[in-house]
Design an enzyme around this catalytic site. Structure first.
Site, PDB file in Angstrom:
ATOM      1  N   ARG A 147     -19.654  16.162  21.362  1.00 44.64           N
ATOM      2  CA  ARG A 147     -19.677  15.475  20.073  1.00 44.64           C
ATOM      3  C   ARG A 147     -20.253  14.088  20.312  1.00 44.64           C
ATOM      4  NH1 ARG A 147     -14.677  13.023  16.480  1.00 44.64           N
ATOM      5  NH2 ARG A 147     -15.145  11.121  17.674  1.00 44.64           N
ATOM      6  N   TYR A 159     -15.996   4.038  13.075  1.00 39.54           N
ATOM      7  CA  TYR A 159     -14.925   4.967  13.440  1.00 39.54           C
ATOM      8  C   TYR A 159     -15.449   5.977  14.460  1.00 39.54           C
ATOM      9  CZ  TYR A 159     -10.886   7.933  13.044  1.00 39.54           C
ATOM     10  OH  TYR A 159      -9.767   8.636  13.337  1.00 39.54           O
ATOM     11  N   ASP A 212     -19.104  14.144  13.807  1.00 37.01           N
ATOM     12  CA  ASP A 212     -17.984  14.023  12.874  1.00 37.01           C
ATOM     13  C   ASP A 212     -18.291  12.946  11.843  1.00 37.01           C
ATOM     14  OD1 ASP A 212     -14.343  13.699  13.456  1.00 37.01           O
ATOM     15  OD2 ASP A 212     -15.530  13.827  11.604  1.00 37.01           O
ATOM     16  N   HIS A 214     -16.254  12.202   9.462  1.00 32.66           N
ATOM     17  CA  HIS A 214     -14.964  11.593   9.120  1.00 32.66           C
ATOM     18  C   HIS A 214     -14.739  11.406   7.616  1.00 32.66           C
ATOM     19  CE1 HIS A 214     -14.665   9.935  13.386  1.00 32.66           C
ATOM     20  NE2 HIS A 214     -13.588  10.676  13.206  1.00 32.66           N
ATOM     21  N   GLU A 238     -18.907  17.867  11.047  1.00 31.00           N
ATOM     22  CA  GLU A 238     -17.480  17.978  10.759  1.00 31.00           C
ATOM     23  C   GLU A 238     -17.047  17.027   9.653  1.00 31.00           C
ATOM     24  OE1 GLU A 238     -13.595  16.304  13.146  1.00 31.00           O
ATOM     25  OE2 GLU A 238     -15.272  17.119  14.299  1.00 31.00           O
ATOM     26  N   GLU A 264      -9.082  19.400   9.971  1.00 28.99           N
ATOM     27  CA  GLU A 264      -8.090  18.770  10.843  1.00 28.99           C
ATOM     28  C   GLU A 264      -6.944  18.156  10.063  1.00 28.99           C
ATOM     29  OE1 GLU A 264      -9.520  14.368  12.041  1.00 28.99           O
ATOM     30  OE2 GLU A 264     -10.812  15.986  12.784  1.00 28.99           O
ATOM     31  N   ARG A 285     -10.813  23.938  11.328  1.00 26.43           N
ATOM     32  CA  ARG A 285     -10.254  23.035  12.350  1.00 26.43           C
ATOM     33  C   ARG A 285      -8.753  22.802  12.192  1.00 26.43           C
ATOM     34  NH1 ARG A 285     -12.429  19.771  15.520  1.00 26.43           N
ATOM     35  NH2 ARG A 285     -11.376  17.840  14.876  1.00 26.43           N
ATOM     36  N   ASP A 318      -4.174  12.142  19.650  1.00 27.13           N
ATOM     37  CA  ASP A 318      -2.870  12.110  18.982  1.00 27.13           C
ATOM     38  C   ASP A 318      -2.227  13.484  18.894  1.00 27.13           C
ATOM     39  OD1 ASP A 318      -3.722  12.762  15.743  1.00 27.13           O
ATOM     40  OD2 ASP A 318      -5.236  11.950  17.083  1.00 27.13           O
ATOM     41  N   GLU A 341     -11.668  21.222  20.614  1.00 27.11           N
ATOM     42  CA  GLU A 341     -11.916  19.800  20.871  1.00 27.11           C
ATOM     43  C   GLU A 341     -11.075  19.353  22.075  1.00 27.11           C
ATOM     44  OE1 GLU A 341     -11.726  15.436  18.595  1.00 27.11           O
ATOM     45  OE2 GLU A 341     -10.927  17.217  17.599  1.00 27.11           O
ATOM     46  N   TRP A 404     -12.880   8.347   0.714  1.00 30.62           N
ATOM     47  CA  TRP A 404     -12.652   9.070  -0.545  1.00 30.62           C
ATOM     48  C   TRP A 404     -11.360   9.804  -0.518  1.00 30.62           C
ATOM     49  CZ3 TRP A 404     -14.501   8.792  -5.230  1.00 30.62           C
ATOM     50  CH2 TRP A 404     -15.745   8.199  -5.414  1.00 30.62           C
TER      51      TRP A 404
HETATM   52  C1  CS2 Z   1     -11.171  12.741  14.776  1.00 26.33           C
HETATM   53  C2  CS2 Z   1      -9.861  12.168  15.192  1.00 26.33           C
HETATM   54  O1  CS2 Z   1     -11.176  13.896  16.779  1.00 26.33           O
HETATM   55  C3  CS2 Z   1     -11.504  13.932  15.619  1.00 26.33           C
HETATM   56  O2  CS2 Z   1     -12.122  14.868  15.122  1.00 26.33           O
HETATM   57  O3  CS2 Z   1     -11.338  13.063  13.464  1.00 26.33           O
HETATM   58  O4  CS2 Z   1     -10.092  11.050  15.913  1.00 26.33           O
HETATM   59  C4  CS2 Z   1      -8.933  11.871  14.092  1.00 26.33           C
HETATM   60  O5  CS2 Z   1      -9.406  10.862  13.324  1.00 26.33           O
HETATM   61  C5  CS2 Z   1      -7.546  11.528  14.581  1.00 26.33           C
HETATM   62  O6  CS2 Z   1      -7.131  12.522  15.421  1.00 26.33           O
HETATM   63  C6  CS2 Z   1      -6.601  11.370  13.432  1.00 26.33           C
HETATM   64  O7  CS2 Z   1      -5.327  11.194  13.862  1.00 26.33           O
HETATM   65 MG    MG Z   2     -12.556  14.720  13.112  1.00 23.32          MG
END
Ligand code: CS2
Ligand code: MG
Length: 404
Positions: A147, A159, A212, A214, A238, A264, A285, A318, A341, A404
């Protein structure tokens, strides 16, 4: 057999984790991940104050009945806190059942469909050059899929991009209150195709490349990004746009053939039913810790398989090693596996959570160990108490909230 004791273990070896341990009257125990980034203590309270009292004395082998009891019995269904709490209990019960049966959870699910689960790593850079360097490093380490995220010229912070140089440990959540970061979609849309042109120029078309967005784009902007990235043969884009309105993906599909991945932040099959049945996505995901555990994610995966939608589980820092152990077991079995991932945890986190899965040349593999194949060192965990931390928030130059 009865559930005799249940506890939560909160630790912060670099970032916060909430873990559930269920112990039976025969001394067999199981672990479950209950970590919800930026809302960790809400899940802890939901479990301790409302769920644990209802489970003491129940037969831990009745995984399905306990799942239905916690989901339907709660009256208030779905949502990230509820489904993360249910997920933690579910994972711990599968761990116990695997130990009881003397086999890994993937054997209970139906055995191995593959020898390892292909993973993608995170190559990010503060600028395109750093990102290309990080891609090279991942290829050297055997990654087949990468990625790629980079800083956007003109934006102080982006981000998905660490403060440090390219590769290494990056934690999206920041200690203290939520950081507010500037966002500008037009800059992002101008520079992102350029990033992937440079990456393909540097490494060719061999490696799978992922990106991603996001949830930062409107559906038509996502359609445009997809069109602009088509020459670079992406594995997926993503979270191109938020998916509360699942129909929004119809517009993206009208404009691009780039594979789409989402989910996610999904907590149940209802969040993706239309996206899957209308063939609006290619990878789902939603992952074990946030979508109701192994029991519910198996339903999502089986449903997705009918539409040739593959799994692409979230696996960021996380999601604790307990969730990753469950994800590797699931990934070894699930027929419509796509990719997993892999964002590396810190060595200290790996020490707090000793686990059997390991990285080998672009894949996560694990031995034939009973249960999920993960533990927690409670003494070490206790040395790192909870520290308030939040994910960043995006605001436009005029101060408006974005995301959003
Ligand atoms: C991200 C993450 O890894 C990913 O795909 O979107 O960093 C995500 O923002 C965090 O896991 C949210 O807690
Ligand atoms: Mg993500």
């Amino acid at each position: 057999m009865k559930i005799e004791r249940i506890q939560t273990i909160v630790t912060c070896p670099g970032r916060n984790f909430v873990t559930v341990r269920i112990v039976t009257d025969e001394g067999i125990w199981g672990l479950g991940d209950a970590t919800l980034n930026g809302r960790e203590l809400a899940v802890k309270s939901y479990l301790e104050d409302h769920v644990f009292p209802c489970l003491i004395g129940r037969d831990p082998r009745n995984i399905e009945d306990i799942w239905q009891y916690l989901y339907r019995g709660a009256y208030w269904r779905r949502g990230p806190v509820t489904m993360t709490a249910i997920a933690a209990i579910d994972m711990a019960l599968w761990d116990i059942k695997g130990k009881l049966a003397g086999m890994p959870v993937y054997q209970l699910l139906g055995g191995k469909s593959r020898n390892g689960v292909m993973v993608y790593g995170h190559a990010n850079g503060r600028d395109h050059e750093e990102a290309v360097d990080a891609v090279h490093k991942h290829i050297e380490e055997g990654f087949k899929a990468i990625r790629v995220q980079s800083g956007v010229p003109g934006l102080a912070k982006t981000y998905g991009v660490g403060k440090g140089k390219g590769k290494g440990f990056y934690e999206p959540a920041e200690k203290g209150l939520p950081p507010e970061e500037p966002w500008d979609t037009s800059l992002y849309l101008r520079h992102t195709p350029e990033l992937f042109r440079k990456v393909r120029e540097a490494v060719g078309f061999g490696p799978h490349l992922l990106h991603d967005a996001h949830h930062r784009l409107t559906p038509i902007e996502a359609g445009r990004l997809g069109k602009d990235l088509e020459p670079y043969r992406m594995f997926w884009i993503e979270d191109a746009t938020p998916a509360e309105n699942q129909a929004a993906f119809r517009l993206i599909r009208q404009h691009t053939t780039i594979p789409l991945a989402v989910g996610e932040i999904f907590n149940s099959i209802w969040d993706c039913k239309d996206l899957i049945s209308e063939q609006l996505i290619d990878f789902i995901r939603s992952t074990i810790v946030h979508a109701g555990g192994i029991t519910h994610v198996r339903r999502i995966a089986d449903f997705a398989a009918m539409y040739q939608v593959r799994t692409g589980f979230h696996g960021a820092t996380d999601l604790s090693p307990v969730c990753m152990a469950a994800a590797v077991n699931f990934g070894l079995w699930v027929p419509n596996f796509g990719i997993q991932e892999l964002m590396p945890h810190t060595p200290l986190t790996d020490e707090v959570f000793p686990h059997n899965y390991r990285y080998e040349d672009g894949f996560l593999v694990m031995d034939e160990v009973p249960g999920l194949g993960v533990e927690i060192d409670e003494e070490l965990a206790a040395k790192y108490p909870y520290e308030r931390a939040y994910l960043p928030i995006a605001r436009l130059r005029d101060g408006s909230m974005w995301n959003w």
